[in-house]
Structures are given as structure tokens and as C-alpha cells.
Design an enzyme around this catalytic site. Structure first.
Site, short mmCIF file in Angstrom:
data_model
loop_
_atom_site.label_atom_id
_atom_site.label_comp_id
_atom_site.label_asym_id
_atom_site.label_seq_id
_atom_site.Cartn_x
_atom_site.Cartn_y
_atom_site.Cartn_z
N ASP A 35 0.86 -1.18 0.00
CA ASP A 35 0.00 0.00 0.00
C ASP A 35 0.90 1.24 0.00
O ASP A 35 1.66 1.47 0.94
CB ASP A 35 -0.89 -0.02 1.24
CG ASP A 35 -1.91 1.12 1.26
OD1 ASP A 35 -1.88 1.96 0.34
OD2 ASP A 35 -2.72 1.17 2.19
N ASP A 131 -3.10 2.54 -5.93
CA ASP A 131 -1.96 2.60 -5.01
C ASP A 131 -1.75 1.32 -4.21
O ASP A 131 -0.90 1.27 -3.33
CB ASP A 131 -2.12 3.77 -4.05
CG ASP A 131 -3.44 3.72 -3.28
OD1 ASP A 131 -4.35 3.01 -3.73
OD2 ASP A 131 -3.55 4.38 -2.23
N GLU A 132 -2.52 0.27 -4.49
CA GLU A 132 -2.39 -0.97 -3.73
C GLU A 132 -2.29 -2.17 -4.67
O GLU A 132 -2.90 -2.18 -5.73
CB GLU A 132 -3.59 -1.18 -2.80
CG GLU A 132 -3.81 -0.07 -1.79
CD GLU A 132 -5.02 -0.33 -0.91
OE1 GLU A 132 -5.21 -1.49 -0.48
OE2 GLU A 132 -5.79 0.61 -0.66
#
Length: 438
Positions: A35, A131-132
Site C-alpha cells: 500500500d 496505489d495498492e
């Protein structure tokens, strides 16, 4: 005899042994969840070093009423700024807050660069937003070391090569890897081992478990289910009665029995719906204004359905009023379609049947749902004039071809020429094919 795992949770030894045996049957995997910390804000601070060490928030355009916080830095977070908070409220909480406009092209660029780093260790890289990512590094352990070593290498490479930080969870399934990445932020690696996950996971609030949203957490709370351990200790049949098949899935997650795979980097998830939504620049005050917005939104939906060779068999709408109240409704179509007009008409009829004009409308979303492949045979009814339907489809084909050759604004309904109260409308974009650019 009973074991106590948290203040709110007790679990009998017998149940403990049952699910442990089930867990042991699953293959031993090593899953990471990476993350990227405060992603949008971190990219902005990396691109502009002058922002470092200051409270920063990436915010939508105030002029177009998108004035909310999209992301915030750690300093802004400590001051109480939250994602989704309106700009003026964020400034009240943090007077020195620096607000910057989003640069989505840069976020996409750095998201892709991060995935390139992940792919040095495995080709099983499954994005979960920009973003993960989940990574299955089971096959890399013999070459690159155990999960913690791989996670630490990734953390260092992201920092050194991209100037960004990540928090990484390491576990034997996707759910617990995700939990691990949330436990320690920023710039950290957390492991949840298979043989002792109960001590780390079960005392956590039920809302920390992936897919337990506010409504589900509220239902759990009504029945004294407060922690993840409480979910694991609850009779699965009861959870199924309470939440349907999702209740069983949550029980499996809480009990450590998730075995869902991490998808290959080239995997493309099947399209389940095609939608388009907008926050209007001014409140919509009557049915006619809502109709125009829905018709405009449906133009893009129809186009994308054609691109993906899909048809809609249902329509869903989401309405947000100016009190920020949110409602969602849906209904089936009598005949599958790609037609923007048919989708818009159904959306508007759903709106008229359900919305009560107590407050003006602030935002509208239209979504084509229950999609089927174009060309799928279907049963028609006796009351549908198929010749009329076929003529309408030929007209849509013609419009699509004109737009392909001369641009998406080459032809559209005249009612969309006025003030649509949308960030972009068509009043100044009337262009005739063959005379554009003169």
C-alpha cells in the site's frame, strides 16, 4: 476449558481445532499486500520538494463543486484532515494546509513504475486500486528469500527509485496481508504468521476486516459482534441468514480460510457494469434538468457498451441531494440494449418513480448493469415493436459512425445544447461535419 483472545471474544477449544485443521489443508502461500502511503500527496511532495514537511492535501476543483479532499499527507492527517472532507472544513482544521490540484497522469505513471518493481519478484501482481497491489511471491522464496525479506527489498527499492514509501503486509492469504499493511504506517513491513494469526487479528475491530463496511459493522454491532474474532466464533449459518452468501465469506475471512488467488498481472477483470456520474455545478431543481443530465451521461455509456460489445439488461441510478443524502435505485430493461436513449429513458423513469423532491439534486450517476455479450439470443415479448427497435438501432449505428469520423460532438440531441449545469456542456461546441476547423 476456554481460550480468551480479546476482552470481547471467547472461543471454545473445540471450534479452534476444527477451523485450524481446515486452515492447514490450504496450501502454504506467501502473499504480500503493498500500500503506497498517502499516494497522491506523496507524489506531489516528491515532484515539488518545497511541499515536504508541510501539511498537504490534494483537492478537487472548488469552482466545479468538486471541492473535497482526495488525499492528504501525514501532517495533514494528524491535524484531523480526512479524505472526502470539503475544502473549507479541512482549512478550518488545518489553517496552514496547502491544497494542490490532482495530476492523475503522474499518479498513473508512478503506479505503473511501482508495479514494474513488484514484477521483478513475481508475475502474480493484482492491483487493488491505483496505489495498492497484492503479490503472490510463493514461487520466489527459493531465490529471493522469505516473505519478510522480499517485502523489505521492495520497500527499499520503492523508496530509493521512486522517492515514495509503502507499507507492506506479509501473510499466507490476501485478507490478512491487507490487514498487515494497514497495521503499521508509513514505511513499514508487518507480518501476520499462519500459526499465530489469532493473537494479532482476532482482537481487531470487525470493521477492520476487508469488505466489512459501515452498514455491515452496524448489523454486527446489533448482535454483539464487535471484533474479527467474534465473527470467527459466530455460527456460519447465522451469518448467512444475516448477510446472505457474503456472511459466509466474511466468516471464512475471519477464520483465516481465505484461499482466493492473486491474479496474473495481465488478468483483466470481466466488466460487470458501465457507468458515468457527475457532480453538477449547480443544483438540479426539476425533472427536466435531471433528464438532460441523464441523457448526456448515457451518451458515454452507450459508446462504451459498443466498444466492449456488451448490452445492458438493467439500469441503475445513484442520486445525491444537496444535503449529501445518497440513494440508489435500479430496474430491469424489457429488452437488452446499447442505446443511450433507451438507457436514459429507463434511468429517468426510475428517478421519477422513486425520488421525492424535498431537496434539489447535487450529483447523478447512471449505470448500465446486468451486462450480456452483444448477440446473445433473448426472448422478446408480444408487445414490443421489433421493427421500431431495429430502426432505432440503425440510427444509433449511424450516429456512432458520424461521431467516430468527426468527433463525439459532431451530432447530439438539441436539448443538450442548453445549460446542463455540468462542468462541460455543449452550447459552444456546435460543429458541422466537413466544416470543422475553418
Amino acid at each position: 476449558m476456554r481460550k480468551v483472545y480479546s476482552q470481547n471474544f471467547t472461543l471454545s477449544i473445540g471450534f479452534d481445532e476444527v477451523f485450524k485443521r481446515k486452515v492447514m489443508k490450504l496450501g502454504e502461500r506467501t502473499i504480500l499486500h503493498s500500500d503506497m502511503n498517502c499516494f497522491y500527496a506523496s507524489v506531489e511532495m516528491m515532484l515539488d520538494p518545497g511541499l515536504r514537511g508541510k501539511p498537504v492535501a490534494v483537492c478537487g476543483s472548488t469552482e466545479n463543486r468538486h471541492g473535497i479532499v482526495l488525499a492528504k499527507s501525514e501532517l495533514a492527517k494528524k491535524a484531523g484532515v480526512k479524505t472526502g472532507m470539503v475544502n473549507w472544513e479541512a482549512r478550518q482544521l488545518c489553517p496552514g494546509l496547502i491544497m494542490v490540484k490532482p495530476q492523475y497522469d503522474q499518479y498513473l505513471k508512478y503506479s505503473e513504475l511501482a508495479r514494474n518493481i513488484y514484477q521483478r519478484y513475481t508475475d502474480q501482481v493484482e492491483p487493488y486500486g491505483m496505489d495498492e497491489c497484492w503479490l503472490d511471491v510463493t514461487g520466489s522464496r527459493s531465490v529471493c528469500g522469505d516473505g519478510m525479506k522480499i517485502a523489505e527489498s521492495i520497500r527499499q527499492e520503492i523508496k530509493e527509485e521512486l522517492g515514495l514509501t509503502v507499507s507492506i503486509g506479509v501473510s499466507y492469504n490476501k485478507i490478512f496481508a491487507k490487514l498487515g499493511s494497514d497495521m503499521k504506517k508509513p514505511d513499514a513491513v508487518t507480518e501476520i504468521p499462519k500459526d499465530s494469526f489469532q493473537e494479532k487479528v482476532w482482537p481487531l475491530p470487525a470493521s477492520d476486516l476487508l469488505f466489512v463496511g459501515r452498514a455491515t459493522a452496524a448489523k454486527f454491532n446489533n448482535y454483539g459482534i464487535h471484533t474479527i474474532g467474534d465473527i470467527a466464533a459466530t455460527d456460519p449459518d447465522f451469518l448467512k441468514r444475516l448477510l446472505g452468501v457474503n456472511g459466509l465469506q466474511l466468516w471464512r475471512y475471519a477464520a483465516g480460510m481465505d484461499d482466493t488467488p492473486v491474479m496474473h498481472k495481465d488478468f483483466v477483470s470481466p466488466i460487470k457494469s458501465v457507468g458515468h456520474g457527475i457532480t453538477c455545478v449547480a443544483d438540479l431543481l426539476d425533472d427536466e434538468e435531471v433528464w438532460k443530465v441523464m441523457l448526456e451521461l448515457s451518451q458515454d455509456i452507450g459508446h462504451r457498451l459498443r466498444l466492449h460489445k456488451l448490452k445492458a439488461t438493467g439500469v441503475q441510478i445513484s442520486i445525491r441531494n444537496n444535503d449529501l443524502g445518497y440513494r440508489q435505485y435500479q430496474a430491469p430493461l424489457s429488452l437488452s440494449t446499447q442505446s443511450p436513449m433507451m438507457i436514459a429513458k429507463k434511468a429517468h423513469s426510475i428517478f421519477q418513480a422513486n425520488y421525492r423532491w424535498l431537496t434539489p439534486v447535487r450529483a447523478v450517476t447512471v449505470r448500465a448493469i446486468n451486462l450480456i455479450p452483444q448477440g446473445t439470443p433473448e426472448q422478446i415479448d408480444l408487445f414490443t415493436d421489433m421493427r421500431r427497435v431495429e430502426k432505432a438501432e440503425k440510427l444509433d449505428d449511424c450516429i456512432e459512425e458520424i461521431r467516430r469520423r468527426f468527433g463525439k460532438r459532431a451530432v447530439f440531441q438539441a436539448c443538450l445544447l442548453g445549460d446542463l449545469k455540468m462542468p462541460i456542456d455543449n452550447r459552444h461546441l456546435v460543429q458541422m461535419p466537413g466544416v470543422m476547423g475553418r
